[in-house]
Design a protein around this motif. Structure first.
Motif, PDB file in Angstrom:
ATOM      1  N   UNK A   1       0.558  -1.367  -0.311  1.00  0.00           N
ATOM      2  CA  UNK A   1      -0.535  -0.174   0.175  1.00  0.00           C
ATOM      3  C   UNK A   1       1.020   1.526  -0.248  1.00  0.00           C
ATOM      4  N   UNK A   2       0.196   1.876  -0.939  1.00  0.00           N
ATOM      5  CA  UNK A   2       1.646   3.043  -1.219  1.00  0.00           C
ATOM      6  C   UNK A   2       0.249   4.689  -1.458  1.00  0.00           C
ATOM      7  N   UNK A   3       1.063   5.813  -1.721  1.00  0.00           N
ATOM      8  CA  UNK A   3       0.542   6.244  -2.025  1.00  0.00           C
ATOM      9  C   UNK A   3       1.459   7.654  -2.930  1.00  0.00           C
ATOM     10  N   UNK A   4       1.398   8.756  -3.592  1.00  0.00           N
ATOM     11  CA  UNK A   4       1.529   9.731  -3.965  1.00  0.00           C
ATOM     12  C   UNK A   4       1.040  11.199  -4.198  1.00  0.00           C
ATOM     13  N   UNK A   5       1.767  12.120  -4.316  1.00  0.00           N
ATOM     14  CA  UNK A   5       2.019  13.325  -3.857  1.00  0.00           C
ATOM     15  C   UNK A   5       0.770  13.723  -4.887  1.00  0.00           C
ATOM     16  N   UNK A   6       1.158  13.896  -5.729  1.00  0.00           N
ATOM     17  CA  UNK A   6       0.770  14.627  -6.488  1.00  0.00           C
ATOM     18  C   UNK A   6      -0.980  12.854  -7.450  1.00  0.00           C
ATOM     19  N   UNK A   7      -1.333  13.564  -8.667  1.00  0.00           N
ATOM     20  CA  UNK A   7      -2.124  12.648  -8.970  1.00  0.00           C
ATOM     21  C   UNK A   7      -1.248  11.742 -10.255  1.00  0.00           C
ATOM     22  N   UNK A   8      -1.410  10.354 -10.132  1.00  0.00           N
ATOM     23  CA  UNK A   8      -0.763   9.702 -11.364  1.00  0.00           C
ATOM     24  C   UNK A   8      -1.243   8.797 -12.304  1.00  0.00           C
ATOM     25  N   UNK A   9      -1.157   9.082 -13.556  1.00  0.00           N
ATOM     26  CA  UNK A   9      -1.155   8.204 -14.636  1.00  0.00           C
ATOM     27  C   UNK A   9      -0.802   6.975 -14.801  1.00  0.00           C
TER      28      UNK A   9
END
Length: 91
Positions: free
Chosen positions: A25-33
């Protein structure tokens, strides 16, 4: 994961994972495409599971926790804001 391009506006990360691998599980600090070049994987976020395959693409909103589970050898490109950080420290 390997950063293959970066400028003042965006960066592109190449993701190559073998069958059976997963990204916790992770997340990015901007939208990711995500643009899938080959293979198959399951992308799990918002309590939904989406199958990604060669030629498919998907947008993931910033700060949205998600997991990637690889079904068959997987190659994809991920486009993020230049200053984006991918955070793997979430539970």
């Amino acid at each position: 994961m390997e950063e293959i391009e970066k400028n003042d506006h965006y960066k592109i990360i190449a993701v190559t994972l073998p069958a059976g691998a997963s990204m916790p599980k992770h997340r990015a600090t901007s939208d990711a495409y995500i643009i899938v070049e080959s293979g198959n994987a399951l992308l799990i976020f918002k309590n939904e599971t989406c199958e990604l395959g060669a030629g498919s693409n998907m947008s993931i909103p910033s700060h949205e926790p998600h997991i990637l589970k690889v079904i068959s050898d997987f190659k994809a490109l991920v486009v993020l804001a230049a200053d984006a950080i991918i955070d793997f420290s979430i539970q």
